[in-house]
Design a protein around this motif. Structure first.
Motif, PDB file in Angstrom:
ATOM      1  N   ARG A 106      48.380  -3.499  -5.270  1.00 27.19           N
ATOM      2  CA  ARG A 106      47.867  -2.166  -5.584  1.00 27.19           C
ATOM      3  C   ARG A 106      47.091  -2.215  -6.899  1.00 27.19           C
ATOM      4  N   GLU A 107      45.876  -1.683  -6.877  1.00 19.25           N
ATOM      5  CA  GLU A 107      45.089  -1.583  -8.105  1.00 19.25           C
ATOM      6  C   GLU A 107      45.585  -0.369  -8.873  1.00 19.25           C
ATOM      7  N   ILE A 108      46.051  -0.598 -10.113  1.00 17.40           N
ATOM      8  CA  ILE A 108      46.562   0.530 -10.902  1.00 17.40           C
ATOM      9  C   ILE A 108      45.635   0.904 -12.051  1.00 17.40           C
ATOM     10  N   ALA A 131      63.020   8.560 -13.750  1.00 16.47           N
ATOM     11  CA  ALA A 131      63.342   8.694 -12.324  1.00 16.47           C
ATOM     12  C   ALA A 131      63.064  10.118 -11.839  1.00 16.47           C
ATOM     13  N   GLY A 132      62.239  10.215 -10.799  1.00 19.35           N
ATOM     14  CA  GLY A 132      61.931  11.503 -10.194  1.00 19.35           C
ATOM     15  C   GLY A 132      60.896  12.334 -10.929  1.00 19.35           C
ATOM     16  N   LYS A 133      60.340  11.809 -12.011  1.00 17.54           N
ATOM     17  CA  LYS A 133      59.361  12.559 -12.811  1.00 17.54           C
ATOM     18  C   LYS A 133      57.938  12.230 -12.364  1.00 17.54           C
ATOM     19  N   ASP A 134      57.036  13.197 -12.563  1.00 14.83           N
ATOM     20  CA  ASP A 134      55.654  13.000 -12.144  1.00 14.83           C
ATOM     21  C   ASP A 134      54.827  12.315 -13.235  1.00 14.83           C
ATOM     22  N   LEU A 161      60.274  -1.623 -10.322  1.00 13.93           N
ATOM     23  CA  LEU A 161      59.674  -0.607  -9.471  1.00 13.93           C
ATOM     24  C   LEU A 161      58.382  -0.087 -10.087  1.00 13.93           C
ATOM     25  N   ILE A 162      57.400   0.155  -9.236  1.00 14.80           N
ATOM     26  CA  ILE A 162      56.198   0.849  -9.683  1.00 14.80           C
ATOM     27  C   ILE A 162      56.107   2.158  -8.903  1.00 14.80           C
ATOM     28  N   THR A 163      55.914   3.245  -9.638  1.00 13.27           N
ATOM     29  CA  THR A 163      55.663   4.548  -9.006  1.00 13.27           C
ATOM     30  C   THR A 163      54.233   4.949  -9.340  1.00 13.27           C
ATOM     31  N   THR A 164      54.007   5.467 -10.536  1.00 15.21           N
ATOM     32  CA  THR A 164      52.660   5.867 -10.936  1.00 15.21           C
ATOM     33  C   THR A 164      51.887   4.731 -11.606  1.00 15.21           C
ATOM     34  N   GLY A 165      52.587   3.772 -12.170  1.00 21.71           N
ATOM     35  CA  GLY A 165      51.952   2.686 -12.921  1.00 21.71           C
ATOM     36  C   GLY A 165      51.853   2.966 -14.411  1.00 21.71           C
ATOM     37  N   ALA A 166      52.272   4.145 -14.848  1.00 21.75           N
ATOM     38  CA  ALA A 166      52.140   4.531 -16.259  1.00 21.75           C
ATOM     39  C   ALA A 166      52.907   3.601 -17.195  1.00 21.75           C
ATOM     40  N   ALA A 209      59.587  -3.553  -6.024  1.00 25.79           N
ATOM     41  CA  ALA A 209      59.247  -2.550  -5.015  1.00 25.79           C
ATOM     42  C   ALA A 209      58.137  -1.627  -5.494  1.00 25.79           C
ATOM     43  N   ASP A 210      57.462  -1.030  -4.511  1.00 22.61           N
ATOM     44  CA  ASP A 210      56.392  -0.071  -4.778  1.00 22.61           C
ATOM     45  C   ASP A 210      56.757   1.236  -4.069  1.00 22.61           C
TER      46      ASP A 210
END
Length: 190
Positions: free
Chosen positions: A30-32, A128-131, A158-163, A186-187
């Motif tokens: 994934r390109e972040i 966790a669970g934050k935008d 884990l990557i969610t947003t990549g921030a 995981a993604d």
């Protein structure tokens, strides 16, 4: 002990049969950020319960199995023209172990040197669970050990947003380090 997946007697917390049946990694890219990629081995939806084991006393056993199946195999096939540093994102200890340090440890190879206690978050806010907005407004404030002019990769579970990864990358680049890519177990977006 019993396998946490099938509940059959096993020498491992996840028996060999369940490892082969349910935990075969597949490589995702994934390109972040423009020309900066994260590589992961699992969809979060497939291993979320296992990722959450980091909050429990037995999580180190789970993370060691996942790391052997993914990070270790990656390291065995990775080649580069110089030795690089694998750096865990915020490898502080919870429940007597650091899940990111476990993952990173399994990358040790002829081409990869692993380092501990290099990039530490000064803020202990839970993401966790934050935008993305919350994450951007509440940075980790990473503190970097005396590492400069190195070629690196970043490691996290884990990557969610990549921030978080991008914040770690920025801190490393500020000390003239080159970050090739990030590697996560995981993604959340696949």
């Amino acid at each position: 002990m019993r396998c946490i997946s099938c509940e059959k007697l096993s020498f491992y917390i996840i028996c060999k049969n369940c490892q082969e049946k349910y935990l075969k990694p597949s490589f995702h890219k994934r390109e972040i950020e423009e020309n900066f990629y994260n590589y992961s081995f699992y969809a979060l939806s497939d291993i979320e319960d296992l990722i959450n084991s980091k909050y429990y006393f037995y999580g180190d056993k789970v993370f060691n199995i996942l790391a052997k199946l993914s990070f270790k195999k990656f390291a065995q096939n990775f080649m580069f023209d110089e030795k690089i540093l694998a750096i865990a994102l915020d490898d502080h200890t919870r429940h007597d172990f650091s899940h990111t340090a476990i993952l990173t440890k399994h990358l040790k190879s002829e081409y990869i040197e692993t380092k501990s206690n290099i990039l530490k978050a000064q803020s202990k806010i839970k993401y966790a669970g934050k935008d993305l907005n919350f994450r951007k407004n509440n940075p980790r404030n990473f503190k970097l050990a005396n590492i400069h002019n190195k070629t690196t990769i970043l490691c996290d579970d884990l990557i969610t947003t990549g921030a978080t990864i991008l914040e770690g990358k920025k801190v490393l680049k500020n000390k003239n380090n080159r970050v090739l890519f990030s590697l996560t177990l995981a993604d959340a977006k696949i």
